[in-house]
Scaffold this motif. Structure first.
Motif, mmCIF file in Angstrom:
data_model
loop_
_atom_site.group_PDB
_atom_site.id
_atom_site.type_symbol
_atom_site.label_atom_id
_atom_site.label_comp_id
_atom_site.label_asym_id
_atom_site.label_seq_id
_atom_site.Cartn_x
_atom_site.Cartn_y
_atom_site.Cartn_z
ATOM 1 N N ARG A 33 -5.486 1.800 -0.622
ATOM 2 C CA ARG A 33 -6.906 1.943 -0.330
ATOM 3 C C ARG A 33 -7.244 1.188 0.954
ATOM 4 N N PHE A 34 -7.910 1.875 1.876
ATOM 5 C CA PHE A 34 -8.361 1.226 3.103
ATOM 6 C C PHE A 34 -9.490 0.236 2.812
ATOM 7 N N SER A 35 -9.512 -0.844 3.585
ATOM 8 C CA SER A 35 -10.639 -1.775 3.544
ATOM 9 C C SER A 35 -11.849 -1.113 4.187
ATOM 10 N N PRO A 36 -13.056 -1.644 3.956
ATOM 11 C CA PRO A 36 -14.260 -1.017 4.519
ATOM 12 C C PRO A 36 -14.232 -0.880 6.033
ATOM 13 N N ASP A 37 -13.553 -1.794 6.744
ATOM 14 C CA ASP A 37 -13.472 -1.672 8.200
ATOM 15 C C ASP A 37 -12.247 -0.896 8.660
ATOM 16 N N GLY A 38 -11.399 -0.438 7.722
ATOM 17 C CA GLY A 38 -10.235 0.371 8.046
ATOM 18 C C GLY A 38 -9.063 -0.398 8.616
ATOM 19 N N LYS A 39 -9.132 -1.721 8.642
ATOM 20 C CA LYS A 39 -8.079 -2.508 9.280
ATOM 21 C C LYS A 39 -6.997 -2.978 8.315
ATOM 22 N N GLN A 40 -7.275 -2.941 7.008
ATOM 23 C CA GLN A 40 -6.318 -3.420 6.028
ATOM 24 C C GLN A 40 -6.121 -2.392 4.920
ATOM 25 N N LEU A 41 -5.026 -2.551 4.202
ATOM 26 C CA LEU A 41 -4.733 -1.704 3.056
ATOM 27 C C LEU A 41 -4.516 -2.570 1.819
ATOM 28 N N LEU A 42 -5.117 -2.150 0.738
ATOM 29 C CA LEU A 42 -4.879 -2.707 -0.588
ATOM 30 C C LEU A 42 -3.960 -1.748 -1.318
ATOM 31 N N PHE A 43 -2.964 -2.255 -2.033
ATOM 32 C CA PHE A 43 -2.107 -1.361 -2.810
ATOM 33 C C PHE A 43 -1.481 -2.121 -3.970
ATOM 34 N N VAL A 44 -0.831 -1.372 -4.838
ATOM 35 C CA VAL A 44 -0.181 -1.919 -6.020
ATOM 36 C C VAL A 44 1.329 -1.855 -5.837
ATOM 37 N N SER A 45 2.027 -2.908 -6.231
ATOM 38 C CA SER A 45 3.481 -2.902 -6.260
ATOM 39 C C SER A 45 3.936 -3.815 -7.389
ATOM 40 N N ASP A 46 5.222 -4.078 -7.450
ATOM 41 C CA ASP A 46 5.782 -4.887 -8.533
ATOM 42 C C ASP A 46 6.602 -6.037 -7.959
ATOM 43 N N VAL A 47 6.819 -7.024 -8.798
ATOM 44 C CA VAL A 47 7.721 -8.134 -8.463
ATOM 45 C C VAL A 47 8.618 -8.386 -9.667
ATOM 46 N N PHE A 48 9.758 -9.003 -9.415
ATOM 47 C CA PHE A 48 10.599 -9.466 -10.507
ATOM 48 C C PHE A 48 10.169 -10.880 -10.906
#
Length: 717
Positions: free
Chosen positions: A157-172
């Motif tokens: 998902r783009f941030s409101p200003d379009g400069k960053q991305l939010l996303f889901v991932s995993d870790v061990f």
């Protein structure tokens, strides 16, 4: 994998000249194509069903000018199947254009706020897991890979200003950065043993054994080479043994959105997933800085929240919510709002007076009304209300069929509509009514001899109104007599919908010359909360009685049904009921049971969910409650002295990778039939799960069903 370089101007120029070359015919004002009016009609085939293009949910650009959606071009050979993104102008009637060219497909499309580019998730050459890609829509060019994470990325998902991305991932567990994740992945790959170990429930989901990966939220600059940061790294919240999200095919999900300030993230997560064997998993709302840190819990109640969205003006947070009522088997999903910002959110339920679950909702840019859909009597249609939850009204809809997705950009409302005789296509929903925007399947559908389902209702002895649909075969003649096949839906929290279906296609089932009866027995959705809850303490007998009554009502209503040639069948919960009907009546000449439960106790202990089964029965299996025995089909198998018990010939099918209704049910079913010398056949699909999803397996499944019905409805006189 290459993408076709293009720009907005190139799209518009190519729309007219290249439409036919890309398999799309521009729709006419009348909603049909030039060839459909003169097409010859034929009875539906498995090839018609399986090779129909599969149109995915559209994503509308924020300025309302474009819609991007996936189209799968199926093949019986999975290596030859293609799935790509297509783009459609919403400013004119030009035909859609293919945006990507890849076999692997793309998902999770999200537009930049300026509508000039978008991101998606794909697994391409060199990717061991799905990664985020970005493509410039305005300037053209190839998609650029943004992430190279060992465990992949999803839901960007783009941030409101379009400069960053939010996303889901995993870790061990214990891994704090990409290098340690990569090292842990290699250690697991190099292990000499293959054992799995578990200390919490569930150990498996649907068709996968679960592992020890933990779900996390990440933020990164929206450019290649940027370093993602784990927002919940070393946080107390993520360290809780019950922290997590909803389980899906790609792992756990965390429903997360950017707050309007672009500095914080709002997300829904559970903190008691480790109690799922004995309690409902609640999802609460949290706030975390976009730079990472400890999350602030914004709700602290016994409800669940998801589908988070902010109003266009940023002053209201919306969510779908369920009450998770203790001791009840079903809760409506309602729409709630919260004043924003606030450190302690207090929900206002906007649809408290609406006795239906909200399937989806969208918020147009003008901030005047909320648009949403819900199920009712075989249909899913569009409705709207104001931000206070009042003035609910039905919008202009097709009279039949179902809306299965919605997206909004600016004031443009776009989604996918389908019916049982209209395979899915993208539509715009306007005040004047739905307008079809694509024609991927229109010509093929026009060549098939099929009719829309006929609807009817009846009242049960206890006053319940039951909705039904009747589907007729090709070349239907009302002066002839036809066998009846009562097909029972799964769920039970589900509803027969007027839609195009792959796995139990109504018209393909009816093709040999059967009337197909589709009944929404008690426990179904689309008729209110109490209707769906009414199977509590009565999981099979009550619904089974209503299926039998539906057959009686259909025979009385329709003179073309042959009352001496009846069959019944279903899958999942429908398979449970098919087994129950075989145990409790001999009126059917043949039964078909796919993924059907045989013993409530065994199903409780071997499926991937158990708490809801206890709630439905009224207590655990050791509570000595009669329902555990009295409504287990196998326990009624030998009731021949009552004139019932297992006697009817039965076809039993199952996917060996099914962990929702594990294969032991089918094995017990077949063993019992053989022990009682009942004509029976067991068909096992070693590479399928709860559903039959592979083309040749599906073709074989339908042939087995048709062969079994023919043997006992037609050949056996």
């Amino acid at each position: 994998m290459k993408l076709l370089p293009l720009s907005v101007s190139a799209l518009l120029l190519a729309a007219a000249s290249g439409a036919l070359a890309n398999g799309v015919t521009a729709p006419t004002a009348a909603g049909t194509t030039a060839t459909s009016a003169t097409a010859a009609k034929h009875a539906i085939t498995h090839e018609d069903v399986w090779l129909m293009k599969r149109v995915g949910a559209p994503s509308v650009s924020p300025d309302g000018r474009w819609a991007v959606f996936s189209v799968t071009e199926p093949s019986y050979d999975s290596k030859e199947q293609w799935a790509d993104l297509w783009i459609k102008s919403l400013a004119d009637d030009s035909a859609p254009r293919r945006l990507t060219f890849s076999k692997g497909g793309e998902s999770s499309v999200n537009w930049a706020p300026d509508s000039k580019s978008l991101v998606f998730v794909a697994k391409r050459d060199g990717d061991e897991a799905g990664q985020i890609y970005r493509i410039d829509i305005a300037g053209g060019g190839e998609a650029q890979r943004l992430t190279t994470l060992t465990l992949g990325a999803r839901s960007p998902r783009f941030s409101p200003d379009g400069k960053q991305l939010l996303f889901v991932s995993d870790v061990f567990p214990g891994a704090t950065d990409e290098e340690s994740i990569k090292k842990a992945a290699k250690e697991r790959k190099d292990r000499k043993y293959s054992a799995r170990a578990y200390e919490s429930f569930p150990p498996r989901f649907f068709d996968k054994w679960l592992d020890d990966k933990k779900v996390r939220l990440f933020v990164m600059d929206a450019e290649a080479g940027a370093t993602p940061r784990d927002l919940l790294a070393n946080s107390k919240l993520a360290a809780l043994p019950g922290f997590g999200g909803g389980q899906g095919d790609e792992g756990q999900s965390l429903n997360a959105v950017w707050a309007p300030d672009g500095k914080t993230i709002v997300f829904a997560a559970s903190t008691n997933r480790d109690q799922m064997a004995r309690a409902a998993a609640f999802t609460q709302i949290f706030l975390v800085p976009a730079k990472g840190g400890e999350a602030l819990q914004l709700t602290n109640d016994k409800y669940s929240y998801g589908s988070l969205q902010f109003a266009p003006d940023g002053k209201t947070l919306f969510a779908l919510t369920q009450d998770e009522t203790p001791g009840k088997v079903y809760d409506l999903e309602r729409l709630a709002s919260f004043t924003w910002p606030s450190v302690h959110l207090e929900r206002k339920v906007l649809t408290a007076a609406l006795d239906r679950s909200i399937s989806r909702y969208v918020l147009p840019a003008d901030g005047k009304r909320i648009y949403f859909t819900y199920e009712h009597a075989g249909l899913e249609q569009l409705y709207s209300m104001n931000y206070s939850g009042g003035d609910v009204k039905t919008e202009a809809n097709h009279a039949t069929g179902s809306i299965n997705s919605l997206s909004v950009g600016g004031k443009m409302l776009v989604g996918v509509w389908e019916s049982s005789i209209n395979p899915p296509e993208v539509h715009a929903f306007t005040a004047q009514g739905p307008k079809r925007l694509t024609s991927f399947n229109v010509d093929k559908a026009a060549t098939i001899d099929w009719q829309a389902p006929e609807h009817f209702w009846f009242k049960t002895p206890d006053g319940r109104q039951i909705h039904n649909m009747v589907v007729k075969p090709a070349n239907f003649d009302p002066n002839k007599k036809y066998p009846l096949f009562a097909v029972i839906h799964g769920g039970a929290a589900n509803m027969w919908r007027d839609q195009f279906v792959l796995r139990w296609n109504y018209h393909l089932l009816a093709k040999p010359g059967y009337i197909v009866l589709l009944t929404d027995y008690k426990g179904s959705t689309g008729y209110g909360e109490e209707f769906a809850r009414s199977i509590q303490f009565d999981p099979l007998k009550g619904p089974g009685d209503e299926v039998n009554q539906a057959v009686d009502e259909a025979i009385k209503k329709y003179s073309y049904i042959d009352a001496n040639k009846l069959a019944a069948g279903g899958a999942s919960y429908g398979g449970h009921l098919a087994n129950w009907l075989q145990a409790t009546t001999t009126r059917y000449k043949a039964i078909v049971s796919h993924a059907g439960e045989m013993d409530l106790v065994m199903q409780w202990g071997t499926s991937d969910s158990i708490h809801g089964r206890e709630v439905n029965a009224g207590g655990p299996v050791w509570s000595n409650l009669p329902v555990w025995r009295e409504q287990s089909p196998v326990m009624q198998a030998g009731n021949h002295e009552k004139g019932t018990g297992f006697k009817t010939p039965i076809l039993i099918t199952v996917g060996e990778l099914d962990y929702r209704v594990p294969v032991n049910n089918a094995l017990m079913n077949f063993a019992t039939q053989q022990r009682l010398n009942v004509p029976s056949k067991l068909v096992v699909f070693p590479d399928e799960n709860h559903w039959i999803l592979k083309g040749e397996n599906s073709r074989y499944f339908y042939s087995e069903v048709h062969g079994w019905l023919n043997k006992y409805l037609n050949d056996a006189q």
